[in-house]
Design a protein around this motif. Sequence first.
Motif, PDB file in Angstrom:
ATOM      1  N   CYS A 184       0.626  -1.872   1.024  1.00 54.30           N
ATOM      2  CA  CYS A 184       0.521  -3.325   0.884  1.00 54.30           C
ATOM      3  C   CYS A 184      -0.388  -3.733  -0.266  1.00 54.30           C
ATOM      4  O   CYS A 184      -0.565  -4.916  -0.531  1.00 54.30           O
ATOM      5  CB  CYS A 184       0.051  -3.929   2.198  1.00 54.30           C
ATOM      6  N   LEU A 185      -0.951  -2.767  -0.977  1.00 50.73           N
ATOM      7  CA  LEU A 185      -1.750  -3.047  -2.168  1.00 50.73           C
ATOM      8  C   LEU A 185      -0.876  -3.155  -3.411  1.00 50.73           C
ATOM      9  O   LEU A 185      -1.355  -3.508  -4.476  1.00 50.73           O
ATOM     10  CB  LEU A 185      -2.793  -1.942  -2.377  1.00 50.73           C
ATOM     11  N   LYS A 220       0.944  -5.076  -5.254  1.00 46.52           N
ATOM     12  CA  LYS A 220       1.103  -6.529  -5.367  1.00 46.52           C
ATOM     13  C   LYS A 220       2.349  -6.988  -6.118  1.00 46.52           C
ATOM     14  O   LYS A 220       2.801  -8.098  -5.936  1.00 46.52           O
ATOM     15  CB  LYS A 220      -0.130  -7.145  -6.047  1.00 46.52           C
ATOM     16  N   SER A 221       2.910  -6.146  -6.979  1.00 47.29           N
ATOM     17  CA  SER A 221       4.074  -6.550  -7.768  1.00 47.29           C
ATOM     18  C   SER A 221       5.396  -6.284  -7.070  1.00 47.29           C
ATOM     19  O   SER A 221       6.450  -6.627  -7.586  1.00 47.29           O
ATOM     20  CB  SER A 221       4.079  -5.835  -9.125  1.00 47.29           C
ATOM     21  N   ARG A 260       0.086  -9.276   2.412  1.00 46.32           N
ATOM     22  CA  ARG A 260      -0.522  -9.274   1.078  1.00 46.32           C
ATOM     23  C   ARG A 260       0.506  -9.088  -0.035  1.00 46.32           C
ATOM     24  O   ARG A 260       0.173  -9.242  -1.206  1.00 46.32           O
ATOM     25  CB  ARG A 260      -1.552  -8.150   0.971  1.00 46.32           C
ATOM     26  N   LEU A 261       1.722  -8.729   0.317  1.00 41.24           N
ATOM     27  CA  LEU A 261       2.767  -8.497  -0.698  1.00 41.24           C
ATOM     28  C   LEU A 261       3.335  -9.840  -1.142  1.00 41.24           C
ATOM     29  O   LEU A 261       4.483 -10.181  -0.852  1.00 41.24           O
ATOM     30  CB  LEU A 261       3.869  -7.585  -0.131  1.00 41.24           C
ATOM     31  N   SER A 262       2.551 -10.586  -1.864  1.00 40.46           N
ATOM     32  CA  SER A 262       2.894 -11.975  -2.199  1.00 40.46           C
ATOM     33  C   SER A 262       4.135 -12.123  -3.067  1.00 40.46           C
ATOM     34  O   SER A 262       4.748 -13.182  -3.097  1.00 40.46           O
ATOM     35  CB  SER A 262       1.703 -12.656  -2.874  1.00 40.46           C
ATOM     36  N   SER A 263       4.552 -11.072  -3.761  1.00 39.65           N
ATOM     37  CA  SER A 263       5.739 -11.160  -4.618  1.00 39.65           C
ATOM     38  C   SER A 263       7.012 -10.708  -3.923  1.00 39.65           C
ATOM     39  O   SER A 263       8.105 -10.881  -4.454  1.00 39.65           O
ATOM     40  CB  SER A 263       5.547 -10.291  -5.872  1.00 39.65           C
TER      41      SER A 263
END
Length: 159
Positions: A98-99, A101-102, A123-126
């Motif tokens: 989950c780190l 991010k892309s 946390r996976l905002s994309s």
Amino acid sequence: MASFLIPFQVLFFLMLVPLQSSIVFASLAAAAPAKEAETLLKWKASLDNKSQTLLSSWLGDSHCNWVGITCDEAGSMTNLSLPNYVEGLRGNIPSEICLLKSLELISLSNNRITGSIPQEIGRLSSVSNIFFYDNNLSGPIPTSIGSLHNLTALDLKLA
């Protein structure tokens, strides 16, 4: 009207600060893909021996050339796609995944993944697509999935 003279040292400093900032940001951007590779290699090491063998292309830090990985032009990972992987990957989904991010797509469907979906998945905002169906996942669906505003497809089947 008052006039101000700016000493050369101050002027030089004011010109240097933006230059140093851009160097720092460029260094951070370059470090991100290496961190992604490190995260994936840690996950690979947590899988059973057969799964590690299936991911034998995952060597070194050039993760954009690894099986199941797609990167953007900047070298950041956008897709982790290992569905129906040969005889099935065995292991858990670590919270470290989950780190990444892309990530826009994460597909681990039709494998032998066990355990629960990490709460940190929010946390996976994309991410726009998550496919975890046909695994041996258990536990509740993390409430943090509700914070994924770009999510358009979610396919889960929990045991």
